[in-house]
Design a protein around this motif. Structure first.
Motif, PDB file in Angstrom:
ATOM      1  N   GLY A 156     -19.706  35.111  37.263  1.00 32.12           N
ATOM      2  CA  GLY A 156     -19.009  36.138  36.496  1.00 32.12           C
ATOM      3  C   GLY A 156     -19.737  36.472  35.203  1.00 32.12           C
ATOM      4  O   GLY A 156     -19.872  37.644  34.839  1.00 32.12           O
ATOM      5  N   ARG A 157     -20.212  35.439  34.525  1.00 32.83           N
ATOM      6  CA  ARG A 157     -20.942  35.677  33.280  1.00 32.83           C
ATOM      7  C   ARG A 157     -22.220  36.475  33.535  1.00 32.83           C
ATOM      8  O   ARG A 157     -22.540  37.404  32.785  1.00 32.83           O
ATOM      9  N   TYR A 158     -22.936  36.124  34.590  1.00 35.59           N
ATOM     10  CA  TYR A 158     -24.178  36.830  34.936  1.00 35.59           C
ATOM     11  C   TYR A 158     -23.890  38.303  35.210  1.00 35.59           C
ATOM     12  O   TYR A 158     -24.610  39.191  34.743  1.00 35.59           O
ATOM     13  N   MET A 159     -22.833  38.576  35.958  1.00 29.65           N
ATOM     14  CA  MET A 159     -22.478  39.957  36.276  1.00 29.65           C
ATOM     15  C   MET A 159     -22.030  40.716  35.025  1.00 29.65           C
ATOM     16  O   MET A 159     -22.323  41.904  34.873  1.00 29.65           O
ATOM     17  N   TYR A 160     -21.347  40.037  34.133  1.00 28.20           N
ATOM     18  CA  TYR A 160     -20.930  40.687  32.883  1.00 28.20           C
ATOM     19  C   TYR A 160     -22.157  41.082  32.069  1.00 28.20           C
ATOM     20  O   TYR A 160     -22.231  42.196  31.537  1.00 28.20           O
ATOM     21  N   VAL A 161     -23.123  40.182  31.972  1.00 36.12           N
ATOM     22  CA  VAL A 161     -24.335  40.467  31.194  1.00 36.12           C
ATOM     23  C   VAL A 161     -25.071  41.683  31.761  1.00 36.12           C
ATOM     24  O   VAL A 161     -25.592  42.511  31.012  1.00 36.12           O
ATOM     25  N   LEU A 162     -25.092  41.805  33.108  1.00 36.74           N
ATOM     26  CA  LEU A 162     -25.785  42.932  33.734  1.00 36.74           C
ATOM     27  C   LEU A 162     -25.223  44.273  33.283  1.00 36.74           C
ATOM     28  O   LEU A 162     -25.957  45.258  33.181  1.00 36.74           O
ATOM     29  N   SER A 163     -23.926  44.314  33.014  1.00 35.04           N
ATOM     30  CA  SER A 163     -23.290  45.578  32.635  1.00 35.04           C
ATOM     31  C   SER A 163     -23.044  45.691  31.133  1.00 35.04           C
ATOM     32  O   SER A 163     -22.534  46.704  30.658  1.00 35.04           O
ATOM     33  N   ALA A 164     -23.433  44.663  30.369  1.00 33.94           N
ATOM     34  CA  ALA A 164     -23.098  44.632  28.941  1.00 33.94           C
ATOM     35  C   ALA A 164     -23.852  45.680  28.132  1.00 33.94           C
ATOM     36  O   ALA A 164     -23.341  46.137  27.099  1.00 33.94           O
TER      37      ALA A 164
END
Length: 364
Positions: A156-164
């Motif tokens: 989840g954190r990795y996916m959040y960073v991708l869209s941050a």
């Protein structure tokens, strides 16, 4: 006492004993090369092995799972969750064998399916165009959806960073406050810092000066920002396709306004000087270029991607940032029209004075 020491040593051995393996099928072309695992969030080197018979096998002990990437030389390979268990990365680059890797792959596969379907559509057909728009919306929303489904883990954190990058600073800081897993992210902290810098160097803010050294010569950015002139600043690199495409736009603007008070300066970043010089000659650039700037200006201005083009007014204020194509042309046209109108008004107010672009003294 002796038995207590033995138990302590046994516990330590259990804590450090290997509890994961990552076996990556890379291909024989990589034999005898060093393969590395890097932490995707911190960019820290986690492990390294020699590739043998087309395979890199990492093993060790992991506590909290980590998102990692396999890298060989300058080749960026598979992303894999380092977690307890036996993990295999197949020839297609997808990891399997553990719960978090399965969750990560489910997202990646759906992204790939969307891309494949969208490429098969005929966008001249109204029904298929509508489907294309649906897929595009799903594609853009998928990282955020994956985060919502994995808020409690590193996927989840990795996916959040991708869209941050596309999220406002206020939303990121609020989400980090609400979720300790996000708050622990070094990548998100860096993104937040970059966004603060972007605000400080955005439209309406004064430009920031910097110096670059190359071949025994020191160049100062401010020496190219002339009083009484507008300055178009192109942060670019020779290898950057979008940068090269924008050169045509900049050439047309330069030809149109170079005698009316518009200067252009290139700033070569993230590039080898010899490649920059070759590109300047190849594309016949008629304006000066600061060479070998590397990350100095991109760190200073919070630039995440290139080209990044600034328009600085005669008072040293950034009036346009990050525009390309027709949007850039519109900003420059509007600025130069207002500039011409101001000069015309000044000439009418005092007919005895003929105002040239360099006659307007900026407040430096």
């Amino acid at each position: 006492m002796l038995s207590g020491i033995v138990l302590t040593l046994s516990a330590c051995a259990m804590e450090t004993a290997p509890n994961y393996t990552i076996t990556a099928m890379l291909g024989n072309q990589y034999d005898n090369n060093m393969a590395y695992l890097f932490d995707c969030d911190t960019d820290e080197k986690v492990d390294s092995v020699i590739v043998s018979d087309g395979v890199a096998k990492f093993e060790g002990h992991v506590g909290t799972p980590r998102m990692t990437r396999v890298i060989i030389g300058e080749t960026r390979g598979s992303v894999v969750v380092m977690e307890e268990g036996e993990i295999n990365i197949s020839a297609d680059g997808l990891p399997s064998g553990t719960p978090l890797n399965d969750k990560y792959v489910a997202v990646v596969k759906r992204l790939s399916e969307i891309v494949d379907e969208s490429r098969s559509l005929n966008r001249n057909d109204s029904v298929q165009e509508a489907r294309y728009r649906e897929l595009l919306t799903e594609y853009d929303a998928l990282p955020s959806k994956a985060y919502e489904e994995n808020k409690d883990n590193v996927v989840g954190r990795y996916m959040y960073v991708l869209s941050a990058i596309d999220k406002p600073l206020s939303q990121i800081t609020a989400d980090m406050s609400a979720n300790p897993i996000l708050a622990s992210s070094a990548a998100l902290k860096s993104i937040c810092n970059n966004k603060r810098i972007q605000i400080e160097t955005g439209e309406g803010k004064r430009y920031k000066d910097f110096t670059v050294e190359y071949d025994g010569k020191t160049e100062t950015f401010s020496s190219y920002i002339k009083p009484g002139h507008y300055t178009l600043v192109d942060f670019w690199a020779s290898w950057c396709g979008p940068c090269v495409r924008q050169l045509k736009v900049i050439k047309e603007l330069y030809a149109k306004y170079k005698d009316k008070g518009l200067d252009v300066v290139g700033v070569a970043v993230w590039d080898k000087p010899e490649d920059t010089f070759e590109a300047i000659k190849k594309h016949d650039l008629q304006w000066p270029c600061i060479v070998n700037a590397q990350t100095i200006p991109t760190d200073l201005y919070g630039i995440e991607g290139i080209p990044c083009i600034l328009l600085i007014n005669p008072d040293g204020i950034i009036v346009s940032r990050g525009k390309q194509g027709s949007n850039l042309v519109n900003d420059v046209d509007e600025a130069m029209a207002a500039f011409e109108a101001a000069k015309s008004e000044a000439a009418q107010t005092n007919p005895a004075i003929t105002v040239q672009p360099a006659d307007t003294v900026a407040a430096f």
